[in-house]
Motif scaffolding. Sequence first.
Motif, PDB file in Angstrom:
ATOM      1  N   THR A 169      12.923   9.007  -3.835  1.00 53.00           N
ATOM      2  CA  THR A 169      11.819   9.260  -4.889  1.00 53.00           C
ATOM      3  C   THR A 169      10.680   9.841  -3.977  1.00 53.00           C
ATOM      4  O   THR A 169      10.568   9.439  -2.915  1.00 53.00           O
ATOM      5  CB  THR A 169      11.338   8.163  -5.820  1.00 53.00           C
ATOM      6  N   PHE A 170       9.933  10.587  -4.786  1.00 55.71           N
ATOM      7  CA  PHE A 170       8.923  11.207  -4.054  1.00 55.71           C
ATOM      8  C   PHE A 170       7.940  10.112  -3.757  1.00 55.71           C
ATOM      9  O   PHE A 170       7.408   9.956  -2.487  1.00 55.71           O
ATOM     10  CB  PHE A 170       8.083  12.214  -4.924  1.00 55.71           C
ATOM     11  N   LEU A 171       7.499   9.232  -4.913  1.00 57.70           N
ATOM     12  CA  LEU A 171       6.663   7.825  -4.312  1.00 57.70           C
ATOM     13  C   LEU A 171       7.178   7.269  -3.286  1.00 57.70           C
ATOM     14  O   LEU A 171       6.425   6.705  -2.194  1.00 57.70           O
ATOM     15  CB  LEU A 171       6.407   7.108  -5.818  1.00 57.70           C
ATOM     16  N   GLY A 172       8.427   7.029  -2.937  1.00 56.25           N
ATOM     17  CA  GLY A 172       8.904   6.169  -2.073  1.00 56.25           C
ATOM     18  C   GLY A 172       8.750   6.944  -0.838  1.00 56.25           C
ATOM     19  O   GLY A 172       8.531   6.290   0.499  1.00 56.25           O
ATOM     20  N   THR A 173       9.260   8.207  -0.924  1.00 58.13           N
ATOM     21  CA  THR A 173       8.540   8.898   0.581  1.00 58.13           C
ATOM     22  C   THR A 173       7.393   8.902   0.993  1.00 58.13           C
ATOM     23  O   THR A 173       7.145   8.628   2.129  1.00 58.13           O
ATOM     24  CB  THR A 173       9.060  10.488   0.324  1.00 58.13           C
ATOM     25  N   ALA A 174       6.449   8.782   0.149  1.00 55.61           N
ATOM     26  CA  ALA A 174       5.120   8.943   0.248  1.00 55.61           C
ATOM     27  C   ALA A 174       4.760   7.426   0.731  1.00 55.61           C
ATOM     28  O   ALA A 174       4.012   7.013   1.616  1.00 55.61           O
ATOM     29  CB  ALA A 174       4.195   9.047  -0.872  1.00 55.61           C
ATOM     30  N   MET A 175       5.556   6.298   0.293  1.00 58.52           N
ATOM     31  CA  MET A 175       5.204   5.169   1.004  1.00 58.52           C
ATOM     32  C   MET A 175       5.741   4.799   2.230  1.00 58.52           C
ATOM     33  O   MET A 175       4.930   4.252   2.995  1.00 58.52           O
ATOM     34  CB  MET A 175       6.036   3.910  -0.092  1.00 58.52           C
ATOM     35  N   ARG A 176       6.894   5.349   2.686  1.00 63.61           N
ATOM     36  CA  ARG A 176       7.419   5.473   3.816  1.00 63.61           C
ATOM     37  C   ARG A 176       6.504   6.346   4.632  1.00 63.61           C
ATOM     38  O   ARG A 176       6.375   5.756   6.023  1.00 63.61           O
ATOM     39  CB  ARG A 176       8.998   6.050   3.712  1.00 63.61           C
ATOM     40  N   ALA A 177       5.974   7.107   4.382  1.00 62.41           N
ATOM     41  CA  ALA A 177       4.926   7.935   5.206  1.00 62.41           C
ATOM     42  C   ALA A 177       3.893   7.159   5.435  1.00 62.41           C
ATOM     43  O   ALA A 177       3.101   7.050   6.531  1.00 62.41           O
ATOM     44  CB  ALA A 177       4.886   9.333   4.687  1.00 62.41           C
ATOM     45  N   LEU A 178       3.404   6.667   4.586  1.00 60.59           N
ATOM     46  CA  LEU A 178       2.124   5.741   4.683  1.00 60.59           C
ATOM     47  C   LEU A 178       2.555   4.546   5.679  1.00 60.59           C
ATOM     48  O   LEU A 178       1.474   4.050   6.401  1.00 60.59           O
ATOM     49  CB  LEU A 178       1.587   5.060   3.233  1.00 60.59           C
ATOM     50  N   ALA A 179       3.414   4.220   5.508  1.00 59.34           N
ATOM     51  CA  ALA A 179       4.125   2.942   6.491  1.00 59.34           C
ATOM     52  C   ALA A 179       3.959   3.175   7.913  1.00 59.34           C
ATOM     53  O   ALA A 179       3.733   2.571   8.780  1.00 59.34           O
ATOM     54  CB  ALA A 179       5.451   2.301   6.187  1.00 59.34           C
ATOM     55  N   ILE A 180       4.110   4.724   8.275  1.00 63.38           N
ATOM     56  CA  ILE A 180       4.227   5.049   9.586  1.00 63.38           C
ATOM     57  C   ILE A 180       2.659   5.273  10.166  1.00 63.38           C
ATOM     58  O   ILE A 180       2.548   4.952  11.338  1.00 63.38           O
ATOM     59  CB  ILE A 180       4.998   6.373   9.653  1.00 63.38           C
ATOM     60  N   ASP A 181       1.908   6.033   9.278  1.00 63.73           N
ATOM     61  CA  ASP A 181       0.494   6.451   9.826  1.00 63.73           C
ATOM     62  C   ASP A 181      -0.230   6.580   8.428  1.00 63.73           C
ATOM     63  O   ASP A 181      -0.144   7.636   7.649  1.00 63.73           O
ATOM     64  CB  ASP A 181       0.655   7.660  10.609  1.00 63.73           C
ATOM     65  N   GLN A 182      -1.227   5.685   8.315  1.00 61.04           N
ATOM     66  CA  GLN A 182      -2.179   5.802   7.216  1.00 61.04           C
ATOM     67  C   GLN A 182      -3.119   6.877   7.209  1.00 61.04           C
ATOM     68  O   GLN A 182      -3.204   7.712   6.323  1.00 61.04           O
ATOM     69  CB  GLN A 182      -2.949   4.442   7.027  1.00 61.04           C
ATOM     70  N   ALA A 184      -2.806   9.687   8.871  1.00 57.86           N
ATOM     71  CA  ALA A 184      -1.961  11.297   8.659  1.00 57.86           C
ATOM     72  C   ALA A 184      -1.583  11.301   7.234  1.00 57.86           C
ATOM     73  O   ALA A 184      -1.638  12.231   6.730  1.00 57.86           O
ATOM     74  CB  ALA A 184      -0.870  11.181   9.699  1.00 57.86           C
ATOM     75  N   ALA A 185      -0.947  10.097   6.542  1.00 58.55           N
ATOM     76  CA  ALA A 185      -0.701  10.204   5.338  1.00 58.55           C
ATOM     77  C   ALA A 185      -1.999  10.782   4.235  1.00 58.55           C
ATOM     78  O   ALA A 185      -1.787  11.669   3.382  1.00 58.55           O
ATOM     79  CB  ALA A 185      -0.239   8.980   4.842  1.00 58.55           C
ATOM     80  N   ARG A 186      -2.933  10.103   4.566  1.00 58.23           N
ATOM     81  CA  ARG A 186      -4.362  10.723   3.842  1.00 58.23           C
ATOM     82  C   ARG A 186      -4.624  12.249   4.029  1.00 58.23           C
ATOM     83  O   ARG A 186      -5.027  12.646   3.238  1.00 58.23           O
ATOM     84  CB  ARG A 186      -5.465   9.479   4.265  1.00 58.23           C
ATOM     85  N   LEU A 187      -4.426  12.564   5.255  1.00 62.68           N
ATOM     86  CA  LEU A 187      -4.731  13.979   5.662  1.00 62.68           C
ATOM     87  C   LEU A 187      -3.786  14.784   4.875  1.00 62.68           C
ATOM     88  O   LEU A 187      -3.916  16.031   4.639  1.00 62.68           O
ATOM     89  CB  LEU A 187      -4.665  14.316   7.212  1.00 62.68           C
ATOM     90  N   MET A 188      -2.671  14.362   4.332  1.00 62.94           N
ATOM     91  CA  MET A 188      -1.577  15.170   3.790  1.00 62.94           C
ATOM     92  C   MET A 188      -1.571  15.028   2.201  1.00 62.94           C
ATOM     93  O   MET A 188      -0.936  15.897   1.608  1.00 62.94           O
ATOM     94  CB  MET A 188      -0.113  14.761   4.359  1.00 62.94           C
ATOM     95  N   GLY A 189      -2.816  14.349   1.624  1.00 61.70           N
ATOM     96  CA  GLY A 189      -3.110  14.112   0.425  1.00 61.70           C
ATOM     97  C   GLY A 189      -2.511  13.227  -0.178  1.00 61.70           C
ATOM     98  O   GLY A 189      -2.542  13.086  -1.419  1.00 61.70           O
TER      99      GLY A 189
END
Length: 299
Positions: A169-182, A184-189
């Motif tokens: 899911t989209f939210l799940g993908t965002a959660m995995r991105a957040l787990a890698i680098d907070q 960078a995830a914030r910069l990606m919106g």
Amino acid sequence: MSDFFQFVVEGLTTGSFYALVALGYTMVYGIIRLINFAHGDLFMVGAFIGWTGLMVLASAHLPLALVLLIALVAAMTATGALGLLIERLAYRPLLRAPRLSILITALGVSLALQNGVLLIYGAGFRTYPHVLTHTGFELHGVQITFAQIGIVVASLALMLALYFFVHHTFLGTAMRALAIDQDAARLMGIDVERLIQLTFLLGSVLAAVAGVMEGLYYTQINFFMGFVLGLRAFTAAVLGGIGNIPGAMAGGILIGLLEAFGAGYVSSQWTDVFVFGVLIGVLVIKPTGLFGERVVERM
């Protein structure tokens, strides 16, 4: 040989409770690298809220299935809201603080939940209504109840649903991105705070489900039950590889089997020795767990 398979059935049942709580540990750690030691107490709170719902509805003359569903939904809703409140008030202000500060806060939240339930419900045991029958069938000398099958199947279904959510899911993908680098995830919106809240919500809801199911199965609950089960669920998360969803489920099942075999073949008084001996062994031999991957710490 029938004793061996009987212990397997009992271990799978107990391990299902550990696995559901371990999923909460592994999700929170995967996102913000926090060992949320208050998570086991959310399991306990969910059990008490479910018991309260059943007691309130006992005289409502409603169908049993509807009463159970209402009590379960009430426990999930209230425990989920409590998890969000804890994240907002206790953890969020300390996310940038040293790890030791947030760890001590987690222990403080755990003690606050325990003593809060102690003040409200007292130190005695509370007994769930005996709604789960022990009917089932015998297979080559092994007694299997329908309640045990339902608990294992429900736990596996919830784990698969969570895995699908995180990976498809989209939210799940965002959660995995957040787990890698907070950062960078914030910069990606990505809304980092909302995703952290979602993580706490999902973990708390799973803990509530486990609490209600354990209350229905074992019938007795008390204010200290979350601390002991929480430690075993944490051991399960570490064993499977904390941060890994299938690993948490596998770790919970393995700890349940170890406990059942230890109690059956040695003594129930030694189960804690076996369980926490495994925790020490995993931390010494393979700190990343059975399915975990080595994480590079970012300064």
